[in-house]
Scaffold this motif. Structure first.
Motif, PDB file in Angstrom:
ATOM      1  N   UNK A 124      39.225  24.411  75.966  1.00  0.00           N
ATOM      2  CA  UNK A 124      40.295  24.361  77.026  1.00  0.00           C
ATOM      3  C   UNK A 124      40.699  25.736  77.294  1.00  0.00           C
ATOM      4  N   UNK A 125      40.750  26.594  76.831  1.00  0.00           N
ATOM      5  CA  UNK A 125      41.263  27.926  77.147  1.00  0.00           C
ATOM      6  C   UNK A 125      40.129  28.425  78.040  1.00  0.00           C
ATOM      7  N   UNK A 126      38.908  28.420  77.894  1.00  0.00           N
ATOM      8  CA  UNK A 126      38.053  28.674  78.941  1.00  0.00           C
ATOM      9  C   UNK A 126      38.182  27.997  80.552  1.00  0.00           C
ATOM     10  N   UNK A 127      38.502  26.553  80.183  1.00  0.00           N
ATOM     11  CA  UNK A 127      38.777  25.873  81.462  1.00  0.00           C
ATOM     12  C   UNK A 127      40.036  26.444  82.179  1.00  0.00           C
ATOM     13  N   UNK A 128      41.084  26.686  81.505  1.00  0.00           N
ATOM     14  CA  UNK A 128      42.248  27.343  81.933  1.00  0.00           C
ATOM     15  C   UNK A 128      42.001  28.675  82.711  1.00  0.00           C
ATOM     16  N   UNK A 129      41.095  29.706  82.156  1.00  0.00           N
ATOM     17  CA  UNK A 129      40.571  30.755  82.545  1.00  0.00           C
ATOM     18  C   UNK A 129      39.911  30.616  83.846  1.00  0.00           C
ATOM     19  N   UNK A 130      39.144  29.315  83.943  1.00  0.00           N
ATOM     20  CA  UNK A 130      38.189  29.248  84.988  1.00  0.00           C
ATOM     21  C   UNK A 130      37.046  30.145  84.844  1.00  0.00           C
ATOM     22  N   UNK A 131      36.529  30.162  83.497  1.00  0.00           N
ATOM     23  CA  UNK A 131      35.531  30.981  83.238  1.00  0.00           C
ATOM     24  C   UNK A 131      34.181  30.082  82.910  1.00  0.00           C
ATOM     25  N   UNK A 132      33.005  30.396  83.541  1.00  0.00           N
ATOM     26  CA  UNK A 132      31.811  29.500  83.295  1.00  0.00           C
ATOM     27  C   UNK A 132      31.174  29.671  82.011  1.00  0.00           C
ATOM     28  N   UNK A 133      31.858  29.239  80.990  1.00  0.00           N
ATOM     29  CA  UNK A 133      31.106  29.324  79.652  1.00  0.00           C
ATOM     30  C   UNK A 133      31.349  27.854  78.908  1.00  0.00           C
ATOM     31  N   UNK A 134      30.037  27.580  78.326  1.00  0.00           N
ATOM     32  CA  UNK A 134      30.040  26.128  77.919  1.00  0.00           C
ATOM     33  C   UNK A 134      30.446  26.131  76.272  1.00  0.00           C
ATOM     34  N   UNK A 135      30.971  25.173  75.676  1.00  0.00           N
ATOM     35  CA  UNK A 135      31.303  24.913  74.184  1.00  0.00           C
ATOM     36  C   UNK A 135      30.703  23.472  73.756  1.00  0.00           C
ATOM     37  N   UNK A 136      29.743  23.868  72.819  1.00  0.00           N
ATOM     38  CA  UNK A 136      29.516  22.649  72.370  1.00  0.00           C
ATOM     39  C   UNK A 136      30.043  22.244  70.901  1.00  0.00           C
ATOM     40  N   UNK A 137      30.406  21.188  70.393  1.00  0.00           N
ATOM     41  CA  UNK A 137      30.785  20.831  68.953  1.00  0.00           C
ATOM     42  C   UNK A 137      29.758  19.831  68.527  1.00  0.00           C
ATOM     43  N   UNK A 138      28.930  20.124  67.610  1.00  0.00           N
ATOM     44  CA  UNK A 138      28.056  19.555  66.953  1.00  0.00           C
ATOM     45  C   UNK A 138      28.390  18.771  65.720  1.00  0.00           C
ATOM     46  N   UNK A 139      28.477  17.564  65.470  1.00  0.00           N
ATOM     47  CA  UNK A 139      29.075  16.932  64.397  1.00  0.00           C
ATOM     48  C   UNK A 139      27.805  16.222  63.529  1.00  0.00           C
ATOM     49  N   UNK A 140      27.432  16.886  62.491  1.00  0.00           N
ATOM     50  CA  UNK A 140      26.073  16.442  61.757  1.00  0.00           C
ATOM     51  C   UNK A 140      26.739  15.292  60.625  1.00  0.00           C
ATOM     52  N   UNK A 141      25.888  14.368  60.846  1.00  0.00           N
ATOM     53  CA  UNK A 141      25.868  13.575  59.281  1.00  0.00           C
ATOM     54  C   UNK A 141      25.158  13.919  58.252  1.00  0.00           C
ATOM     55  N   UNK A 142      24.403  13.213  57.568  1.00  0.00           N
ATOM     56  CA  UNK A 142      23.733  13.643  56.381  1.00  0.00           C
ATOM     57  C   UNK A 142      22.280  14.365  56.855  1.00  0.00           C
ATOM     58  N   UNK A 143      22.105  15.308  56.557  1.00  0.00           N
ATOM     59  CA  UNK A 143      20.815  16.152  57.159  1.00  0.00           C
ATOM     60  C   UNK A 143      20.188  16.645  55.950  1.00  0.00           C
ATOM     61  N   UNK A 144      18.876  16.557  55.569  1.00  0.00           N
ATOM     62  CA  UNK A 144      18.231  16.881  54.222  1.00  0.00           C
ATOM     63  C   UNK A 144      18.134  18.469  54.018  1.00  0.00           C
ATOM     64  N   UNK A 145      19.140  19.031  53.971  1.00  0.00           N
ATOM     65  CA  UNK A 145      19.130  20.391  53.516  1.00  0.00           C
ATOM     66  C   UNK A 145      19.882  20.717  52.131  1.00  0.00           C
ATOM     67  N   UNK A 146      20.027  22.034  51.953  1.00  0.00           N
ATOM     68  CA  UNK A 146      20.537  22.261  50.319  1.00  0.00           C
ATOM     69  C   UNK A 146      22.103  22.207  50.699  1.00  0.00           C
ATOM     70  N   UNK A 147      22.721  21.884  51.901  1.00  0.00           N
ATOM     71  CA  UNK A 147      24.121  21.900  51.952  1.00  0.00           C
ATOM     72  C   UNK A 147      24.420  20.190  51.762  1.00  0.00           C
ATOM     73  N   UNK A 148      23.469  19.453  51.545  1.00  0.00           N
ATOM     74  CA  UNK A 148      23.813  17.910  51.517  1.00  0.00           C
ATOM     75  C   UNK A 148      23.900  17.860  49.884  1.00  0.00           C
ATOM     76  N   UNK A 149      25.066  17.724  49.394  1.00  0.00           N
ATOM     77  CA  UNK A 149      25.432  17.594  47.924  1.00  0.00           C
ATOM     78  C   UNK A 149      25.645  16.304  47.593  1.00  0.00           C
ATOM     79  N   UNK A 150      25.266  15.861  46.256  1.00  0.00           N
ATOM     80  CA  UNK A 150      25.566  14.601  45.820  1.00  0.00           C
ATOM     81  C   UNK A 150      24.331  13.960  45.640  1.00  0.00           C
ATOM     82  N   UNK A 151      24.437  12.714  45.325  1.00  0.00           N
ATOM     83  CA  UNK A 151      23.294  11.641  45.205  1.00  0.00           C
ATOM     84  C   UNK A 151      22.567  11.563  46.342  1.00  0.00           C
TER      85      UNK A 151
END
Length: 239
Positions: A164-191
């Protein structure tokens, strides 16, 4: 003359970050590999088809991390894309303060420090793309990992705020939010037997890269987690 694009991957020593570094190199990018574990980065570098740079950075040391990232950008003579994939998480039902602090230091303070450098650099050149790896956990509380889920809520909200800040400044920069579910990595805790829709790091990386190419603002990995996100948002509105 073809000008190769340049990307920096924060958290490239394992998991999604490592696989994204491979995908980007295979797609012709010059890649900056960043993590705490230099040995892992060296092993990864040997298997990449295109030129890469290595920088050992602990994002929890925010002032040092900021300086080292700026140094890497200078060594690479610029960047077009940054992917912030570093993160930690603990199952912490007894609220061990050391676990909570580590999660906040990396996932919140470290994320802000890296994003700050990227934001200022891309604004200065009026182009670029910031990608943050968050989690479906950003949309819900978690009594067994409160700091982790709260940190991912911060990450997603921070990315939206920067956009939103970049849009207000009219700057041509992209922002992507990646929301991951379960991915088979060391970060996947539990059973892991009780987890569902578990994606491999390779699949997650390919989906993220495809979304980056398509300049998506919000990405769910795997894609079906969008359904869960919708349900969680409806549930939050009804409470």
């Amino acid at each position: 003359m073809t000008i190769l694009k340049k990307a920096i991957v924060i958290g490239a020593s394992s998991g999604i970050g490592e696989e994204l570094a491979k995908v980007l190199s295979n797609e012709g990018y010059i890649v900056g590999l960043v993590a705490r574990r230099t040995d892992n980065l060296l092993a990864l570098q040997k298997n990449l088809p295109h030129k890469s740079f290595i920088k050992c950075i602990d994002v929890s040391h925010i002032n040092e991390a900021k300086n080292l990232l700026e140094e890497l950008i200078e060594e690479m003579e610029g960047m077009d894309l940054i992917i912030i994939s570093s993160g930690v998480g603990h199952l912490n039902p007894y609220l061990n303060l050391d676990f909570e602090k580590e999660t906040i230091d990396v996932n919140v303070s470290g994320f802000v420090a890296i994003s700050n450098v990227a934001y200022k650099y891309f604004v200065s050149k009026n182009s670029g793309h910031i990608v943050g790896i968050s989690s479906i956990g950003a949309l819900m509380a978690n009594p067994t990992a409160p700091a982790y889920n709260a940190s991912k809520t911060f990450v997603s909200n921070y990315l939206i705020s920067i956009r939103q800040k970049l849009k207000m400044q009219k700057v041509n920069v992209l922002v992507t939010d990646v929301k991951c579910g379960f991915v088979d990595t060391n970060m996947a805790k539990g059973d892991k037997d009780k987890m569902f829709w578990v994606a491999s790091p390779e699949t997650a990386a390919l989906q993220i890269y495809d979304s980056v190419k398509r300049k998506k603002k919000t990405v769910y990995v795997s894609k079906r987690w969008r359904i869960i996100a919708w349900v969680l948002k409806i549930h939050s509105l009804s409470n």
